[in-house]
Write a protein that holds these residues in place. Sequence first.
Motif, PDB file in Angstrom:
ATOM      1  N   ALA A 131       5.619  -2.907   0.679  1.00 52.15           N
ATOM      2  CA  ALA A 131       5.357  -4.012  -0.238  1.00 52.15           C
ATOM      3  C   ALA A 131       6.145  -5.231   0.222  1.00 52.15           C
ATOM      4  N   VAL A 132       5.740  -6.396  -0.262  1.00 59.56           N
ATOM      5  CA  VAL A 132       6.429  -7.636   0.112  1.00 59.56           C
ATOM      6  C   VAL A 132       7.257  -8.204  -1.040  1.00 59.56           C
ATOM      7  N   ASP A 133       7.247  -7.528  -2.182  1.00 56.11           N
ATOM      8  CA  ASP A 133       7.928  -8.034  -3.367  1.00 56.11           C
ATOM      9  C   ASP A 133       8.973  -7.024  -3.833  1.00 56.11           C
ATOM     10  N   PRO A 134      10.213  -7.420  -4.103  1.00 53.23           N
ATOM     11  CA  PRO A 134      10.730  -8.794  -4.095  1.00 53.23           C
ATOM     12  C   PRO A 134      11.013  -9.341  -2.696  1.00 53.23           C
ATOM     13  N   ILE A 135      11.223  -8.448  -1.719  1.00 58.65           N
ATOM     14  CA  ILE A 135      11.303  -8.818  -0.310  1.00 58.65           C
ATOM     15  C   ILE A 135      10.561  -7.742   0.469  1.00 58.65           C
ATOM     16  N   PRO A 136      10.091  -8.040   1.680  1.00 59.88           N
ATOM     17  CA  PRO A 136       9.352  -7.023   2.436  1.00 59.88           C
ATOM     18  C   PRO A 136      10.205  -5.778   2.702  1.00 59.88           C
ATOM     19  N   TYR A 137       9.615  -4.600   2.435  1.00 60.22           N
ATOM     20  CA  TYR A 137      10.320  -3.343   2.688  1.00 60.22           C
ATOM     21  C   TYR A 137       9.323  -2.241   3.028  1.00 60.22           C
ATOM     22  N   THR A 138       9.849  -1.219   3.682  1.00 68.93           N
ATOM     23  CA  THR A 138       9.112   0.007   3.947  1.00 68.93           C
ATOM     24  C   THR A 138       9.880   1.160   3.325  1.00 68.93           C
ATOM     25  N   CYS A 139       9.181   2.012   2.616  1.00 68.70           N
ATOM     26  CA  CYS A 139       9.786   3.168   1.961  1.00 68.70           C
ATOM     27  C   CYS A 139       9.116   4.434   2.485  1.00 68.70           C
ATOM     28  N   ARG A 140       9.923   5.394   2.885  1.00 68.59           N
ATOM     29  CA  ARG A 140       9.428   6.711   3.312  1.00 68.59           C
ATOM     30  C   ARG A 140      10.031   7.762   2.394  1.00 68.59           C
ATOM     31  N   TYR A 141       9.212   8.690   1.939  1.00 73.19           N
ATOM     32  CA  TYR A 141       9.730   9.683   1.005  1.00 73.19           C
ATOM     33  C   TYR A 141       9.157  11.067   1.278  1.00 73.19           C
ATOM     34  N   ARG A 142       9.926  12.074   0.851  1.00 78.30           N
ATOM     35  CA  ARG A 142       9.513  13.470   0.893  1.00 78.30           C
ATOM     36  C   ARG A 142       9.806  14.071  -0.474  1.00 78.30           C
ATOM     37  N   LEU A 143       8.817  14.765  -1.012  1.00 82.52           N
ATOM     38  CA  LEU A 143       8.892  15.260  -2.380  1.00 82.52           C
ATOM     39  C   LEU A 143       8.556  16.748  -2.401  1.00 82.52           C
TER      40      LEU A 143
ATOM     41  N   SER B 178       0.841  -1.185   0.000  1.00 80.63           N
ATOM     42  CA  SER B 178       0.000   0.000   0.000  1.00 80.63           C
ATOM     43  C   SER B 178       0.880   1.241   0.000  1.00 80.63           C
ATOM     44  N   GLU B 179       0.244   2.384  -0.215  1.00 77.19           N
ATOM     45  CA  GLU B 179       0.935   3.668  -0.156  1.00 77.19           C
ATOM     46  C   GLU B 179      -0.010   4.704   0.427  1.00 77.19           C
ATOM     47  N   HIS B 180       0.507   5.503   1.351  1.00 76.83           N
ATOM     48  CA  HIS B 180      -0.262   6.607   1.928  1.00 76.83           C
ATOM     49  C   HIS B 180       0.577   7.866   1.819  1.00 76.83           C
ATOM     50  N   VAL B 181      -0.027   8.925   1.282  1.00 78.32           N
ATOM     51  CA  VAL B 181       0.697  10.183   1.124  1.00 78.32           C
ATOM     52  C   VAL B 181      -0.164  11.342   1.609  1.00 78.32           C
ATOM     53  N   VAL B 182       0.474  12.288   2.271  1.00 77.51           N
ATOM     54  CA  VAL B 182      -0.154  13.551   2.660  1.00 77.51           C
ATOM     55  C   VAL B 182       0.514  14.643   1.843  1.00 77.51           C
ATOM     56  N   LEU B 183      -0.284  15.458   1.164  1.00 76.14           N
ATOM     57  CA  LEU B 183       0.293  16.447   0.262  1.00 76.14           C
ATOM     58  C   LEU B 183      -0.403  17.788   0.374  1.00 76.14           C
ATOM     59  N   ASP B 184       0.314  18.800  -0.051  1.00 80.52           N
ATOM     60  CA  ASP B 184      -0.198  20.167  -0.033  1.00 80.52           C
ATOM     61  C   ASP B 184       0.231  20.837  -1.328  1.00 80.52           C
ATOM     62  N   GLU B 185      -0.615  21.737  -1.826  1.00 79.36           N
ATOM     63  CA  GLU B 185      -0.343  22.396  -3.090  1.00 79.36           C
ATOM     64  C   GLU B 185      -0.376  23.911  -2.944  1.00 79.36           C
ATOM     65  N   PRO B 186       0.500  24.484  -2.097  1.00 79.86           N
ATOM     66  CA  PRO B 186       0.491  25.937  -1.988  1.00 79.86           C
ATOM     67  C   PRO B 186       0.996  26.589  -3.270  1.00 79.86           C
ATOM     68  N   GLN B 187       2.160  26.182  -3.724  1.00 80.51           N
ATOM     69  CA  GLN B 187       2.734  26.534  -5.022  1.00 80.51           C
ATOM     70  C   GLN B 187       3.544  25.317  -5.442  1.00 80.51           C
ATOM     71  N   GLY B 188       3.130  24.678  -6.516  1.00 80.51           N
ATOM     72  CA  GLY B 188       3.739  23.400  -6.829  1.00 80.51           C
ATOM     73  C   GLY B 188       3.158  22.339  -5.920  1.00 80.51           C
ATOM     74  N   LEU B 189       4.013  21.565  -5.259  1.00 82.17           N
ATOM     75  CA  LEU B 189       3.533  20.486  -4.409  1.00 82.17           C
ATOM     76  C   LEU B 189       4.593  20.135  -3.381  1.00 82.17           C
TER      77      LEU B 189
ATOM     78  N   THR C 256       1.416  11.495 -11.443  1.00 81.55           N
ATOM     79  CA  THR C 256       0.734  12.777 -11.515  1.00 81.55           C
ATOM     80  C   THR C 256       1.676  13.905 -11.890  1.00 81.55           C
ATOM     81  N   LEU C 257       2.961  13.780 -11.580  1.00 80.90           N
ATOM     82  CA  LEU C 257       3.898  14.891 -11.770  1.00 80.90           C
ATOM     83  C   LEU C 257       3.964  15.322 -13.236  1.00 80.90           C
ATOM     84  N   PRO C 258       4.263  14.435 -14.197  1.00 83.80           N
ATOM     85  CA  PRO C 258       4.263  14.891 -15.589  1.00 83.80           C
ATOM     86  C   PRO C 258       2.869  15.228 -16.109  1.00 83.80           C
ATOM     87  N   ILE C 259       1.843  14.531 -15.610  1.00 89.11           N
ATOM     88  CA  ILE C 259       0.476  14.842 -16.048  1.00 89.11           C
ATOM     89  C   ILE C 259       0.146  16.301 -15.765  1.00 89.11           C
TER      90      ILE C 259
END
Length: 206
Positions: A34-46, A15-26, A128-131
């Motif tokens: 995910a469990v594939d190819p092995i179980p992992y957790t990913c955290r990101y800031r954009l 699964s993926e959960h994101v909190v976002l704001d669009e004041p100018q840009g994003l 969504t970014l290029p869209i």
Amino acid sequence: MPKSLFWVRTDTAGSEHVVLDEPQGLTAHGVALAVDPIPYTCRYRLTLAPDWSTSRLEVDADGAGWSRSVRLERAGDGWRVRTGEEGDLDAALRAAGHPTAGLPGTDDPDRLAEALDVDLGGSPLTNTLPIRRIGLGRLPADLATGVKVAWVLLPSLAVIPAEQVYTSLGPGRVRFAGDGFTADLEVDPEGFVVRYPGLAERVDPR
């Protein structure tokens, strides 16, 4: 007001959960599992500029016995890439019968120079970014637009240049093509993915 988006993976458990704001840009911060190819957790800031080109992406990924990080920042002279690694992801992959991942990041950031967008592997948000950046919803249907992205693979966090093509198919539908793969995405009026066949579906509050 900030918004919250949640997707369930349909290709694997995850699964993926994101909190976002669009004041100018994003600005956005999210967690993907995910469990594939092995179980992992990913955290990101954009962070995106007002024209929706990517300014910065920070990603941390970890699993049993390993952790990795990559920091991408776009400046006037190209992309700066910094990485970190602890433990042994390749050993975990070999133990699970998968090919090794190699090192995080890239050995030649100049190869990313033409990329204005990032694509985080398995993340519907980054479609969504290029869209939004190219204003795909305002373009005529069936007009294909090529983009170049910095593609961040998970769980390795290797960063490679990639060419992708986005085509408007009419209201709420976008065709994505890249790396020999094609999918017709369903998107909401703001360009955020609702359904990505073979990857994920969004779950909205009732």
